[in-house]
Design a protein around this motif. Structure first.
Motif, PDB file in Angstrom:
ATOM      1  N   ALA A  72       1.134  -0.915   0.153  1.00 19.10           N
ATOM      2  CA  ALA A  72      -0.246  -0.103  -0.001  1.00 19.10           C
ATOM      3  C   ALA A  72       0.628   1.584   0.076  1.00 19.10           C
ATOM      4  CB  ALA A  72      -1.482  -0.052   1.168  1.00 19.10           C
ATOM      5  N   CYS A  75       4.571   4.661  -2.957  1.00 18.45           N
ATOM      6  CA  CYS A  75       5.518   5.337  -4.564  1.00 18.45           C
ATOM      7  C   CYS A  75       4.406   3.933  -5.474  1.00 18.45           C
ATOM      8  CB  CYS A  75       6.220   4.864  -4.244  1.00 18.45           C
ATOM      9  SG  CYS A  75       7.158   3.330  -3.270  1.00 18.45           S
ATOM     10  N   HIS A  77       1.227   3.751  -5.716  1.00 17.68           N
ATOM     11  CA  HIS A  77      -0.173   4.314  -6.108  1.00 17.68           C
ATOM     12  C   HIS A  77       0.287   6.227  -6.633  1.00 17.68           C
ATOM     13  CE1 HIS A  77      -1.947   0.400  -4.418  1.00 17.68           C
ATOM     14  NE2 HIS A  77      -0.459   0.983  -4.038  1.00 17.68           N
ATOM     15  N   TYR A  78       0.627   6.063  -6.071  1.00 17.74           N
ATOM     16  CA  TYR A  78       0.599   7.608  -6.419  1.00 17.74           C
ATOM     17  C   TYR A  78       1.570   8.708  -6.884  1.00 17.74           C
ATOM     18  CZ  TYR A  78      -3.812   6.685  -3.789  1.00 17.74           C
ATOM     19  OH  TYR A  78      -4.833   5.855  -3.470  1.00 17.74           O
ATOM     20  N   PRO A 159       2.557   4.389   4.372  1.00 16.03           N
ATOM     21  CA  PRO A 159       1.630   3.002   4.303  1.00 16.03           C
ATOM     22  C   PRO A 159      -0.443   2.999   3.867  1.00 16.03           C
ATOM     23  CG  PRO A 159       2.244   2.492   6.225  1.00 16.03           C
ATOM     24  CD  PRO A 159       2.863   3.895   5.463  1.00 16.03           C
ATOM     25  N   GLY A 160      -0.415   3.261   3.221  1.00 16.08           N
ATOM     26  CA  GLY A 160      -1.896   3.726   3.130  1.00 16.08           C
ATOM     27  C   GLY A 160      -2.591   4.409   1.765  1.00 16.08           C
ATOM     28  N   LEU A 161      -3.553   3.893   1.492  1.00 13.29           N
ATOM     29  CA  LEU A 161      -4.276   4.764   0.005  1.00 13.29           C
ATOM     30  C   LEU A 161      -4.566   5.858   0.594  1.00 13.29           C
ATOM     31  CD1 LEU A 161      -5.372   0.992  -1.107  1.00 13.29           C
ATOM     32  CD2 LEU A 161      -3.555   2.181  -1.490  1.00 13.29           C
ATOM     33  N   ALA A 162      -4.497   6.617   0.837  1.00 10.12           N
ATOM     34  CA  ALA A 162      -5.400   7.531   1.352  1.00 10.12           C
ATOM     35  C   ALA A 162      -5.087   8.908   0.205  1.00 10.12           C
ATOM     36  CB  ALA A 162      -6.001   8.660   2.426  1.00 10.12           C
ATOM     37  N   VAL A 163      -4.979   9.107  -0.709  1.00  8.18           N
ATOM     38  CA  VAL A 163      -4.315  10.521  -1.875  1.00  8.18           C
ATOM     39  C   VAL A 163      -4.225  11.824  -1.139  1.00  8.18           C
ATOM     40  CG1 VAL A 163      -5.398  11.057  -4.154  1.00  8.18           C
ATOM     41  CG2 VAL A 163      -6.277   9.374  -3.674  1.00  8.18           C
ATOM     42  N   THR A 164      -3.268  11.860  -0.617  1.00  9.86           N
ATOM     43  CA  THR A 164      -2.311  12.645   0.854  1.00  9.86           C
ATOM     44  C   THR A 164      -1.304  12.833   0.550  1.00  9.86           C
ATOM     45  OG1 THR A 164      -2.981  13.988   2.565  1.00  9.86           O
ATOM     46  CG2 THR A 164      -2.752  11.867   2.568  1.00  9.86           C
ATOM     47  N   ALA A 165      -0.028  13.822   0.678  1.00  8.95           N
ATOM     48  CA  ALA A 165       1.291  13.497   0.885  1.00  8.95           C
ATOM     49  C   ALA A 165       1.749  12.372   1.714  1.00  8.95           C
ATOM     50  CB  ALA A 165       1.687  14.914   1.006  1.00  8.95           C
TER      51      ALA A 165
END
Lengths: 381, 381
Positions: A72, A75, A77-78, A159-165
């Protein structure tokens, strides 16, 4: 010096805390003629982690090997990944030298800030780069044109899918022995001018060295190769202005109307152009009276907007003398033709012309420690 | 079905070859009120690898855990990562349902192609998603608004620094139990209209779900938060056309001049807009006579270019009735104000208006299996 989403007191990267865990068995060196760019890596890498609670960890030299990450991690995902590329050369004095590494480090700091990655001290990264180069000195071939390519990389590890810095990061520095960009001698590169795909946009990240800038260029690159061209000449806008060539900066040499020598032209840093170290160095050399005297070249460096129409016109008038791809890997390389609207703009000569040759020679002389120039060659020890 | 840089015969992804290695100890379930988006993961994940010599490996269910990668992997340096997000809901019949997953899978195929990643069969990915959902069914809360968020991810794993398409890839599918986007009930989101940073551009990757689209938005998002806004309204071009809100599609409801009900307006798919599944569903519902009859709403869905000037005008004339953020995570959420040129455009009402409420209710009813609608709810078993 905290993260923008988590300001506060946390440790800066501190090269003096470097822990060293050396590999028990060293890899055999590879015959230099078999080296391919970025494929062979030295025995060790340097790693450090950033955690928002404590800041940067003590960096560590450890054996080169896989890194384990939570799937998760940001790097994947976003795309919050920044990097640098620089070369260390072995000089005739036996010293390893970097070429203007301060410019790479400032750019790395800017890239991290642009992606809202945890802040990083480029001077500390440079210190770590020097340490790694010294540890891996046996990997540096003595032959001219060979070097140890250094790749400092910072990836977002929240580690996490929140769309944040990402408030977590991993820094690692790799070292890869590298041969000349053109192993068979300087080969001219053909370019296909492309405007339907666009590398960078004002307000985007084209002036930063971040991962997301590169993969969107692979598909157009494959299409260009299918049409028989080596690389893409990236255009921008209705006026078809010229920006970059592949992942390199692009220059042309144009004969001046007033008879006062030659213009050395490249796109200005308008936010869509990577501020390349070799780009800056070529511009500085071209405008330097000492370099002009040494080379008997009268040059006018120009950073400006110029378009395919300009190129077509200069070519038809016989004023377009050289076209150059410029970057850390290639240093200064020749372009021999540019495909545009179904025709080729042909660059005269075969290989580098006088300006490209002079710039390439001077930069390589500085990089390989055969000449001193304004502190550009930085000894690692 | 080979890679563009290495065409040839290699294995497609085959869900029927799934190997299952279950975790020996299962994690305790978390109280649902403590769930945060994308932070808790289920016991297992599915992984498969692509190697150019053999194609896709047999996929495998295995315990959720770190993945180990060569630090030179393309995903860290050149951003060749694509993903999808979809939710599985537990219905009153005890069945797990996905919402129009075929649209996600076609988009995943397009994203991979855009980044020149190895080709992937979306139908096989969907089969794997269904298998994972069934294995992880204990993680699906029964409460309305809760779901199992599924994240299929494909990352570029070519080990090497050459700036070229990745002929290696890793597919993995994660499952994360997720609560409502607004845990305290529907809260209105405030938006800051931004034109100096640009999310996407023609010829870029804005219409694909790729990693590099996201991290460039983090810094502007932090700046917007510092000014008191929740998310960014991304503008584009000299005409300040409206594109997306944060990482969501954006809709407005505007009273028509001809008295024939309401326009439901969103930006057309011009290459800069993500073709969202919820976006497509809202447009389809709004134009559907049965939905209009059910809800007593007379709606005209419109995909078109519209600008901040339009919004300011509609607002000043009292015609701007609702502004909606739309996406898989939020479903349909209200926006209450839009900061633009130092002023706020205030959206009337507090929370969702009639159109947003009707769309949200219908979509949630389909997702949670309370109603059938044109095959949009897809049972996993």
């Amino acid at each position: 010096m905290g993260h923008p989403t988590n300001p506060g007191c946390s440790a800066s990267l501190d090269a003096s805390k470097l822990k060293i865990t050396l590999s028990e068995t060293l890899k055999p060196l590879q015959p230099i003629e078999t080296l391919q760019f970025g494929k062979t890596f030295s025995d060790h890498m340097i790693v450090a982690t950033y955690d928002p609670a404590v800041g940067w960890s003590a960096p560590e030299v450890k054996p080169y090997g896989p890194i384990a990450l939570d799937p998760a991690s940001s790097c994947f995902h976003y795309g919050g990944n920044a990097f640098e590329g620089l070369k260390a050369y072995l000089g005739p004095d036996g010293e390893a030298r970097l070429f203007r590494p301060d410019l790479n480090m400032r750019r790395l700091e800017r890239s991290c800030a642009r992606l809202a990655l945890p802040p990083i001290d480029g001077d500390a990264v440079l210190e770590l780069v020097k340490r790694l180069v010294n540890i891996e000195k046996r990997w540096m071939p003595e032959e001219s044109g060979y070097s140890l390519y250094i790749r400092p990389t910072i990836i977002a590890t929240r580690p996490g899918l929140a769309v944040t810095a990402s408030d977590h990061a991993l820094l690692y520095i790799l070292a890869s022995p590298t041969g000349p960009y053109f192993p068979q001698g300087l080969e001219a590169v053909s370019l296909l001018a492309v405007s339907d795909n666009v590398r960078a946009w004002p307000g985007g990240t084209g002036s930063h060295k971040v991962a997301g800038n590169y993969s969107p260029g692979f598909l157009p690159q494959i299409a260009a190769a299918q049409q028989g061209y080596d690389q893409i000449l990236w255009l921008f806008g209705e006026d078809r202005r010229i920006t970059e060539a592949g992942a390199m900066n692009f220059f042309v040499v144009v004969k001046r109307d007033d008879g006062d020598g030659l213009d050395l032209i490249t796109a200005s840093l308008d936010g869509t152009i990577l501020p390349g170290v070799t780009r800056a160095s070529c511009l500085a050399l071209a405008g330097d009276p000492e370099f002009q005297k040494e080379t008997s070249l009268r040059l006018h460096p120009q950073e400006k907007l110029y378009t395919m129409s300009d190129l077509v016109k200069w070519s038809s008038e016989g004023k377009l003398l050289e076209a150059l791809a410029i970057g850390t890997a290639v240093i200064v390389g020749p372009c021999n033709r540019i495909g545009y609207e179904g025709k080729d703009i042909v660059i005269p000569g075969n290989g580098l012309g006088p300006v490209g040759t002079a710039l390439r020679k001077k930069i390589l002389d500085i990089q390989e420690g055969r000449t001193n120039w304004q502190g550009w060659g930085v000894v690692c020890s």
